[in-house]
Design an enzyme around this catalytic site. Structure first.
Site, short mmCIF file in Angstrom:
data_model
loop_
_atom_site.label_atom_id
_atom_site.label_comp_id
_atom_site.label_asym_id
_atom_site.label_seq_id
_atom_site.Cartn_x
_atom_site.Cartn_y
_atom_site.Cartn_z
N CYS A 76 -4.13 -2.47 5.87
CA CYS A 76 -4.16 -1.05 5.52
C CYS A 76 -5.43 -0.68 4.75
O CYS A 76 -5.71 -1.27 3.71
CB CYS A 76 -2.92 -0.74 4.68
SG CYS A 76 -2.76 0.95 4.15
N CYS B 165 0.83 -1.20 0.00
CA CYS B 165 0.00 0.00 0.00
C CYS B 165 0.87 1.26 0.00
O CYS B 165 0.64 2.18 -0.77
CB CYS B 165 -0.92 -0.01 1.21
SG CYS B 165 -1.93 1.48 1.37
#
Length: 364
Positions: free
Chosen positions: A197, A101
């Site tokens: 995330c 991410c």
């Protein structure tokens, strides 16, 4: 005189809120930005969790007197992070989507946005530090070792580091909450986010089953005896404790007197769909050497036979190790054997407080 403009990533959490406040107090022209990357996670009322997080971010920005921009990267996030995660698990690996991410979504997208609006720096609420060393930049562990996030940031490049600021890296989490409380930020006691995330805390097995279908297979003990049945090797990771609460029941074996002990996944054979278990303390659970794949170095690659420190999880133990370059392979040899090492995990290398870089673990 024009103030230096900065773009601050606002998540709705206390860390990014205090980061924005600190930058404003230092005299910067602060602009907030909220990222929407996942809309499947819902709260108990059935509302998308990101909507409430954005409401909090809007409230904090209003209190600080700064504007809040919005960016929707969900399509890219699903493709670059979530689909890759499913693919890696299907191969029997244990990936870290938080690292992907940061590498593929958060920093590239927001740095591009910062440049577009004329901001000199991107600011985030990570517990890490950046230091200029000559012409280059160094990434350092955060002051608060219990919250250090440098593990997730080892893929940052030099041209990114020079345009990033981590203003809370010199503080502890306790200090950040106290700063927020004293400045009447409503989220000062908000719980820290956990899980994947932007996705949040999920039942990983159920999450994976959305894309990876169950497939029954054998469970073997360390002697090769069949002791049970599982529903797919992809759902289990090396070092995971296995028992009835995971939906797996062992078949008692008179030759095996160790069933009273805790049992763990010691090996996975994806092609044959086999899990191999071993009891607590068994040598099969331990590993000392790994191969570093897809490595990235913050500055120069370390010298051959260098003695450094390693981490295989965010705030895991810092382990003494040696880096050995052998032809096209980079081998990391730990000083002591440990449990819970799985292919696909990130291993991040340090020299003192400095992040050298890291890569993905492979066994050969």
């Amino acid at each position: 005189m024009n103030k230096t403009k900065v773009l601050v990533a606002m998540s709705g959490g206390v860390d990014s809120s205090v980061a924005a406040m600190l930058m404003k107090n230092k005299g910067y022209d602060v602009i907030g930005v909220f990222m929407k990357n996942w809309s499947d996670s819902k709260n108990e009322l059935g509302e998308c969790i990101w909507k409430n997080e954005r409401r909090i971010a809007i409230k904090i920005c209003s209190k600080l007197g700064i504007p809040l921009l919005n960016v929707d990267s969900e399509k890219q996030y699903r493709k670059e992070v979530i689909e890759k995660m499913f693919s890696d698990y299907k191969k029997g690996m244990t990936p870290n989507p938080d690292i992907d991410c940061n590498k593929k979504i958060k920093f590239p997208v927001l740095l591009k946005m910062a440049k577009k609006i004329g901001a000199k720096y991107l600011v985030t609420g990570h517990y890490s530090r950046i230091k200029k060393a000559g012409k280059n930049y160094e990434l350092l562990r955060g002051l608060d070792e219990s919250k250090d996030q440098s593990y997730f940031l080892y893929t940052l490049k030099q041209d990114e580091l020079k345009n990033i600021l981590f203003p809370i890296g010199d503080y502890t989490k306790k200090e950040i909450r106290e700063i927020a409380r004293k400045n009447n930020l409503d989220n000062w006691d908000k719980k820290s986010t956990v899980g994947i995330c932007f996705v949040g805390k999920v039942n990983l097995k159920k999450f994976l089953q959305k894309k990876i279908r169950p497939k029954k297979g054998k469970i073997l003990d360390f002697n090769g005896n069949i002791i049970g049945e599982h529903d797919g090797v992809y759902y289990y990771t090396i070092g995971q404790r296995i028992g009835p609460r995971y939906g797996i029941n062992f078949k008692k074996n008179d030759e095996n007197k160790s069933f009273v002990k805790r049992w763990y996944v010691a090996k996975k054979d994806v092609k044959k769909n086999i899990l191999v278990l071993a009891p607590e303390g068994h040598p099969l659970n331990y590993r000392k050497e790994v191969i570093l794949k897809n490595q990235h170095w913050i500055n120069k690659k370390p010298k051959n036979n260098s003695h450094v420190l390693a981490r295989i999880r965010q705030v895991g133990e810092l382990l003494s190790c040696k880096i050995i370059f052998n032809k096209n392979k980079i081998k990391v040899t730990l000083k002591k054997s440990i449990t819970g090492i799985s292919e696909g995990q990130a291993i991040v290398l340090y020299q003192g407080k400095k992040v050298l870089g890291g890569g993905e673990i492979r066994f050969r």
